[in-house]
Design a protein around this motif. Structure first.
Motif, PDB file in Angstrom:
ATOM      1  N   CYS A  30      -0.028  17.743   8.905  1.00 49.91           N
ATOM      2  CA  CYS A  30      -0.565  16.391   8.767  1.00 49.91           C
ATOM      3  C   CYS A  30      -1.789  16.483   7.876  1.00 49.91           C
ATOM      4  O   CYS A  30      -1.915  15.758   6.904  1.00 49.91           O
TER       5      CYS A  30
ATOM      6  N   ARG B 214       4.192  19.440   2.037  1.00 50.84           N
ATOM      7  CA  ARG B 214       2.979  18.618   2.190  1.00 50.84           C
ATOM      8  C   ARG B 214       1.894  19.668   2.145  1.00 50.84           C
ATOM      9  O   ARG B 214       1.309  20.035   3.167  1.00 50.84           O
TER      10      ARG B 214
ATOM     11  N   LYS C 177      -7.362  12.139   4.956  1.00 54.57           N
ATOM     12  CA  LYS C 177      -6.625  11.359   5.947  1.00 54.57           C
ATOM     13  C   LYS C 177      -7.140   9.938   6.077  1.00 54.57           C
ATOM     14  O   LYS C 177      -8.347   9.718   6.132  1.00 54.57           O
ATOM     15  N   PRO C 178      -6.207   8.981   6.162  1.00 50.07           N
ATOM     16  CA  PRO C 178      -6.617   7.621   6.537  1.00 50.07           C
ATOM     17  C   PRO C 178      -6.897   7.610   8.047  1.00 50.07           C
ATOM     18  O   PRO C 178      -6.248   8.345   8.790  1.00 50.07           O
TER      19      PRO C 178
ATOM     20  N   GLU D 151      -0.594  12.931   0.199  1.00 52.56           N
ATOM     21  CA  GLU D 151      -0.890  11.502   0.143  1.00 52.56           C
ATOM     22  C   GLU D 151      -1.999  11.284  -0.878  1.00 52.56           C
ATOM     23  O   GLU D 151      -3.066  11.891  -0.780  1.00 52.56           O
TER      24      GLU D 151
ATOM     25  N   TRP E 260       2.321  10.357  -2.531  1.00 55.97           N
ATOM     26  CA  TRP E 260       2.790   9.167  -1.838  1.00 55.97           C
ATOM     27  C   TRP E 260       1.622   8.291  -1.425  1.00 55.97           C
ATOM     28  O   TRP E 260       0.482   8.738  -1.333  1.00 55.97           O
TER      29      TRP E 260
ATOM     30  N   GLY F 285       0.222   5.888   1.532  1.00 48.82           N
ATOM     31  CA  GLY F 285       0.410   5.790   2.983  1.00 48.82           C
ATOM     32  C   GLY F 285       0.660   4.360   3.435  1.00 48.82           C
ATOM     33  O   GLY F 285       0.430   3.392   2.698  1.00 48.82           O
ATOM     34  N   GLU F 286       1.115   4.254   4.658  1.00 49.01           N
ATOM     35  CA  GLU F 286       1.403   2.951   5.263  1.00 49.01           C
ATOM     36  C   GLU F 286       0.164   2.038   5.267  1.00 49.01           C
ATOM     37  O   GLU F 286       0.278   0.828   5.141  1.00 49.01           O
ATOM     38  N   ARG F 287      -1.033   2.638   5.368  1.00 51.34           N
ATOM     39  CA  ARG F 287      -2.240   1.795   5.467  1.00 51.34           C
ATOM     40  C   ARG F 287      -2.832   1.383   4.139  1.00 51.34           C
ATOM     41  O   ARG F 287      -3.766   0.589   4.090  1.00 51.34           O
TER      42      ARG F 287
ATOM     43  N   LYS G 270       5.200   5.012   2.029  1.00 50.76           N
ATOM     44  CA  LYS G 270       5.574   4.991   3.448  1.00 50.76           C
ATOM     45  C   LYS G 270       5.795   3.540   3.866  1.00 50.76           C
ATOM     46  O   LYS G 270       4.983   2.662   3.544  1.00 50.76           O
TER      47      LYS G 270
ATOM     48  N   ARG H  79       9.184   5.073   8.290  1.00 52.54           N
ATOM     49  CA  ARG H  79       8.638   5.648   9.541  1.00 52.54           C
ATOM     50  C   ARG H  79       8.541   4.515  10.530  1.00 52.54           C
ATOM     51  O   ARG H  79       7.506   3.918  10.770  1.00 52.54           O
TER      52      ARG H  79
ATOM     53  N   ASP I  73      10.792   9.661   7.709  1.00 51.91           N
ATOM     54  CA  ASP I  73       9.669  10.354   8.347  1.00 51.91           C
ATOM     55  C   ASP I  73       9.788  10.009   9.831  1.00 51.91           C
ATOM     56  O   ASP I  73       9.404   8.915  10.251  1.00 51.91           O
TER      57      ASP I  73
ATOM     58  N   HIS J  76       5.777   9.650  12.306  1.00 53.53           N
ATOM     59  CA  HIS J  76       4.629   8.751  12.456  1.00 53.53           C
ATOM     60  C   HIS J  76       4.891   7.495  13.272  1.00 53.53           C
ATOM     61  O   HIS J  76       3.946   6.850  13.707  1.00 53.53           O
TER      62      HIS J  76
ATOM     63  N   GLU K 222       6.154  16.581   9.707  1.00 56.49           N
ATOM     64  CA  GLU K 222       4.918  17.339   9.916  1.00 56.49           C
ATOM     65  C   GLU K 222       5.286  18.566  10.731  1.00 56.49           C
ATOM     66  O   GLU K 222       5.738  18.462  11.874  1.00 56.49           O
TER      67      GLU K 222
ATOM     68  N   ASP L  10      -2.510  14.935  13.246  1.00 51.21           N
ATOM     69  CA  ASP L  10      -1.296  14.631  14.011  1.00 51.21           C
ATOM     70  C   ASP L  10      -0.571  15.905  14.462  1.00 51.21           C
ATOM     71  O   ASP L  10      -0.672  16.947  13.821  1.00 51.21           O
TER      72      ASP L  10
END
Ligand code: PEP
Ligand code: MN
Length: 462
Positions: free
Chosen positions: A88, A127, A134-135, A251, A280, A282-284, A306, A337, A366, A369, A411, A441
């Motif tokens: 992660c 990865r 990290k977010p 990411e 990539w 991220g989702e956020r 994501k 995810r 994924d 997550h 991960e 994670d």
């Protein structure tokens, strides 16, 4: 499969030409809303770090990035499968030869099993070598009444819970670059220097099925063994199989870092983010009008996004328009995810609408997550069964729609950690006390990773 020398790969000179004049639009992101960034612009080391990163050599070559794009295009068309795995959050301390080689080894082991199961080439991607930012869901963390900035990955601040360690320090970007360089150097040595010999990787896998807990995978392992011996008997050139392509990804979260490592390739005249082959969002940070989406729309690397359970088909279509306006296979990967509970309901409308639009994206699952829970004794964890259920759901949905389930994003680590629950040789929550090492994670451990590969291979070969 080795890196085919691209004409003038070394003449791609990828020269450092930092500054706004680089390429039209490359700095537009600076005017857009940006999430999850460190607060270090006022720090006295900020300008020096950016200036240094703007002139260091690229970590990857533009020619390699182009090769990856063509491999991913094959996967988008159902002719290859992507395996993307790693921590992660990588840490500077864990960038050791033992840990890096264990992770590469595990990915190669998984890839052999998946290659057999899918009867397709497997694109191997870590990865790794840059996954240092990290977010976070909160800017702060409170422990025993003390509140400090949250840990945002070794590229931003330290994990130790002290004010000094949690300060955002731009010099960490430079250390992340050098740590990525040494990690990538070792990965290249392993994967190009004989370490990846198919027979050797197959031999390592015998250690997995020797564990009585894994006896149910023995028949598949025996089939693979017969296939390797058959190849041997046919006079396969195993020398040629000693080298494998291995790609680096992370990411693209810290835009200061990604922008500073972006170079114009003199071969093609396009900007490449030379911090990794694949990046990539991220989702956020994937809002359509965000700085992240804008910046990555301007570089030539293959890009992943994501997609979580709240993604609307319109969001996916708008992301395609922005990131892949030419509809170029290999350019865009959607990494879904959704969570095991959601995937069978939420994924079909996305896949249907994207397919109907004519876009050729690569769909990857994924399964980590969307399946994060807290164990009764307080650890962030995931159940192996939930993870596998999401993988199965992913295959079911694509099989039902006639689209191609093109890859797996996990991960994982090569070490014997205890962070995810379950598996055939089960990890229980008591094991977390001694065996939980992740700073972010929970990862599948070595055995859980191989078990996943055997289960997915079994499903693919049916
Ligand atoms: C991650 O990949 O570690 C991550 C933060 O994922 P996501 O953006 O899907 O939440
Ligand atoms: Mn994660």
């Amino acid at each position: 499969m080795t890196y085919t020398p691209v004409d003038d790969a070394f003449d791609s000179s990828i020269t450092a030409r930092p500054g706004a004049a680089d390429y039209p639009g490359l700095d537009d992101w600076r005017t857009l809303p940006v999430k999850q960034q460190p607060t270090w612009q006022e720090h006295r080391g900020y300008s020096a770090a950016i200036a240094e990163l703007s002139k260091v050599p690229p970590l990857v070559f533009a020619g390699e990035v182009d090769i990856l794009r063509s491999r991913l295009a094959a996967a988008a068309q159902g002719e290859a499968f992507l395996l993307q795995g790693g921590d992660c959050a990588e840490t500077f301390d864990d960038a050791t030869a033992d840990k890096i080689s264990a992770r590469v080894k595990t990915i190669l082991q998984m890839a052999v099993v998946l290659t057999y199961g899918a009867s397709l080439p497997v694109i191997k991607m870590g990865r790794m070598a840059g996954q240092f930012a990290k977010p976070r869901s909160s800017n702060d963390e409170t422990r025993s009444g003390v509140t400090l900035p949250a840990y945002r990955g070794d590229m931003v601040n330290g994990y130790d819970f002290t004010p000094e360690s949690r300060e955002h320090d731009p010099a960490r970007m430079v250390r992340a670059y050098h740590t990525s360089a040494s990690t990538l150097n070792l990965i290249r040595a392993f994967t190009q220097g004989g370490f990846a010999d198919l027979r050797l990787v197959h031999h390592w896998n015998k250690g997995f099925t020797a564990n009585p807990a894994h006896s149910r995978y023995e028949s598949l392992a025996r089939e693979i063994d017969r296939a390797v011996r058959f190849m041997d008997a046919c006079g396969t050139d195993f020398e040629a199989l000693k080298r494998v392509e291995f790609f680096a990804s992370h990411e693209a979260l810290l835009l200061d870092y990604e922008r500073a490592l972006t170079r114009i390739d003199s071969r093609t005249g396009f900007p490449y983010d030379t911090s990794a082959h694949f990046l990539w969002i991220g989702e956020r940070t994937r809002d359509l009008d965000s700085a992240h989406v804008d910046f990555l729309s301007k570089v030539r690397n293959p890009i992943g996004v994501k997609l979580g359970p709240n993604t609307k088909p319109e969001d996916a279509l708008a992301l395609i328009d922005k990131l892949d306006p030419e509809r170029e296979p290999g350019r865009l990967t959607f990494i879904t995810r959704m969570g095991a509970q959601n995937i069978r309901e939420k994924l079909p409308p996305l896949v249907e609408r994207v397919t109907a639009s004519g876009a050729k994206v690569l769909w990857v699952t994924d399964p980590m997550h969307g399946n994060t829970v807290t164990s009764p004794n307080g650890y962030k964890t995931r159940n192996f069964d939930d993870v596998m259920d999401e993988v199965r759901g992913f295959f079911e949905v694509h099989n039902a729609l006639g689209t191609f389930p093109g890859g797996l994003h996990v991960e994982m680590t090569g070490d014997d950690v205890a962070e995810c629950l379950g598996g055939a040789d089960p990890v229980d929550q008591e094991a977390f006390v001694e065996g939980y090492e992740s700073v972010c994670d929970p990862r599948l451990n070595h055995m859980q990773s191989l078990e996943m590969a055997f289960l997915v291979a079994g499903a693919l070969s049916r």
